[in-house]
Scaffold this motif. Structure first.
Motif, PDB file in Angstrom:
ATOM      1  N   LEU A  85       7.639  -3.721 -13.363  1.00 63.42           N
ATOM      2  CA  LEU A  85       7.911  -5.151 -13.782  1.00 63.42           C
ATOM      3  C   LEU A  85       9.069  -5.227 -14.766  1.00 63.42           C
ATOM      4  O   LEU A  85       9.626  -4.355 -15.276  1.00 63.42           O
ATOM      5  CB  LEU A  85       6.666  -5.688 -14.437  1.00 63.42           C
ATOM      6  N   THR A 144       4.840  -9.458  -5.047  1.00 63.01           N
ATOM      7  CA  THR A 144       4.826 -10.102  -6.397  1.00 63.01           C
ATOM      8  C   THR A 144       5.103 -11.495  -6.045  1.00 63.01           C
ATOM      9  O   THR A 144       5.985 -12.026  -5.317  1.00 63.01           O
ATOM     10  CB  THR A 144       5.770  -9.263  -7.236  1.00 63.01           C
ATOM     11  N   GLU A 158       5.920 -13.126 -11.798  1.00 66.19           N
ATOM     12  CA  GLU A 158       5.580 -11.820 -11.743  1.00 66.19           C
ATOM     13  C   GLU A 158       3.936 -11.394 -11.701  1.00 66.19           C
ATOM     14  O   GLU A 158       3.433 -10.474 -12.190  1.00 66.19           O
ATOM     15  CB  GLU A 158       5.997 -10.867 -12.954  1.00 66.19           C
TER      16      GLU A 158
END
Length: 405
Positions: free
Chosen positions: A173, A218, A222
């Motif tokens: 991420l 995703t 996020e």
């Protein structure tokens, strides 16, 4: 209290020597470029429409994203998988030697290989291209910009190796969190969130209530969704949340997400004994409302994992066995349009068998038609087929570069 995973952050320096595909597997043929008649290397390195890679038995072809003309054909293995690298020009080809870099601009099947015992999933997100080796459980994290500038050597990378090898997937991420699956050679149970602290990875969260975890998508903000054999697993804002399917067996194996939409579309199968690979339902996971909904599709809409893509306005596009692209609005699960493209087709006997596949780049969809050895381009605004090209080979997998170099 965080559980420390005593694993030193790795570098690919020890494996950065270029690995030649021909020396890594006996079944491969030497990579060779065969330009299409009357064409040479790409003359414009900034084609806005990008390019297309098509796998076929024993090789890979690169097509122009607008005209669909063949720009180059390369020898490879009998069956390869294709994944866009995320840099707008490269495709990662999964071979028995590892992840081999295909440059669609030159075009060239390069000798650059990230070695892997069993090359698996490739995930692109937040400036990273993340590779998972099923044979070792190793996650390799590459900066996507480094891949774009690769000049024959494997770029520097970070690595994490899971406690046990398994068929897994990882994603990094924007804040550096590594999400990675948990499993071994016989089963998979969930996912963990890890953070790099100095030379080590620390575990900050874990969920082991996702049997058969597979796939990753995703959504906006996020919000990451994984599929389970009995629902789905969401990771958002540092925590996991399990969604339970309405059926005792409700497998989601692939997540189709858009960064502009909070809703993830997943494939859905509720009969573990069903023959074949055709599916007739999808699951809609709203990561903002924390809802999980199974939608039964019309009888005419049957698809495989290769036949779903997200496109403009967060819509989902499903290529059905009736030969049409069906447009699904994830907000309510309704089919809002239908674009006839190819002739009706039957589902594959094995998932590796060539059957129609769908990929989307901007407002253009690309559809393969193995029965006629043809690739089609479709304008998603109008549903019209804008180009078709008959190949000398039978297309199998497809990957599209975005044309941003």
């Amino acid at each position: 209290m965080h559980t420390r995973k005593h694993h030193r952050l790795g570098s690919l320096a020890a494996m950065a020597a270029v690995t030649l595909l021909a020396s890594g597997c006996a079944t491969s043929s030497p990579a060779s470029t065969v330009p299409a008649a009357g064409s040479g290397p790409a003359s414009a390195p900034a084609e806005a429409h990008g390019r297309i890679a098509i796998s076929h038995p024993g090789g890979i072809s690169v097509l122009d994203g607008q005209t669909l003309k063949v720009a180059g054909t390369f020898g490879s293995e009998e069956f390869t998988r294709l994944n866009a690298a995320g840099d707008g020009r490269h495709v990662l080809v999964t071979t028995t030697a590892g992840f081999q870099l295909l440059d669609t601009v030159q075009p060239e099947l390069t000798d650059l290989v990230v070695p892997a015992r069993a090359a698996g999933h490739v995930v692109r997100h937040a400036g990273n291209t993340v590779l998972f080796d099923d044979g070792t459980g190793t996650t390799t994290i590459l900066e996507t910009a480094d891949l774009a500038a690769a000049d024959g050597a494997v770029p520097a990378a970070r690595t994490y190796t899971a406690p046990s090898p398994h068929h897994g997937v990882s994603i990094v991420l924007a804040d550096g969190t590594l999400l990675t699956t948990i499993g071994d050679t016989s089963s998979r149970s969930g996912a963990a969130a890890l953070h790099a602290h100095g030379d080590y990875w620390d575990k900050s969260a874990e969920n082991n209530q996702c049997p058969g975890i597979h796939g990753e998508g995703t959504a906006a903000g996020e919000a990451v969704v994984f599929g389970c054999e009995d629902g789905a697993l969401l990771f958002h804002d540092g925590a996991f949340e399990k969604f339970t399917a309405p059926d005792a067996y409700g497998r989601m194996g692939n997540a189709y997400a858009s960064g502009d939409s909070p809703i993830v579309v997943g494939d859905y199968k509720n009969d573990p004994d069903a023959e074949g690979y055709l599916l007739n339902a999808v699951v809609l996971i709203d990561t903002e409302k924390h809802s999980y909904t199974v939608v039964e599709l019309p009888e005419t809409v049957n698809y495989t994992f290769r036949d779903v893509a997200r496109g403009p306005d967060g819509l989902a596009y499903i290529l059905s066995t009736n030969g049409s692209i069906h447009v699904l609005d994830p907000r309510d699960g309704k089919i809002v349009n239908e674009f006839p493209v190819i002739a009706p087709w039957n589902g594959p006997a094995e998932w590796q068998d060539a059957h129609p596949a769908l990929a989307v780049n901007g407002t253009t969809a690309y559809v393969t038609e193995p029965a006629t050895n043809t690739v089609h381009a479709v304008d998603l605004a109008t549903g019209k087929v804008t180009a078709s090209e008959k190949l000398d080979v039978t297309p199998n997998e497809i990957a599209v570069t975005l044309g941003r170099y």
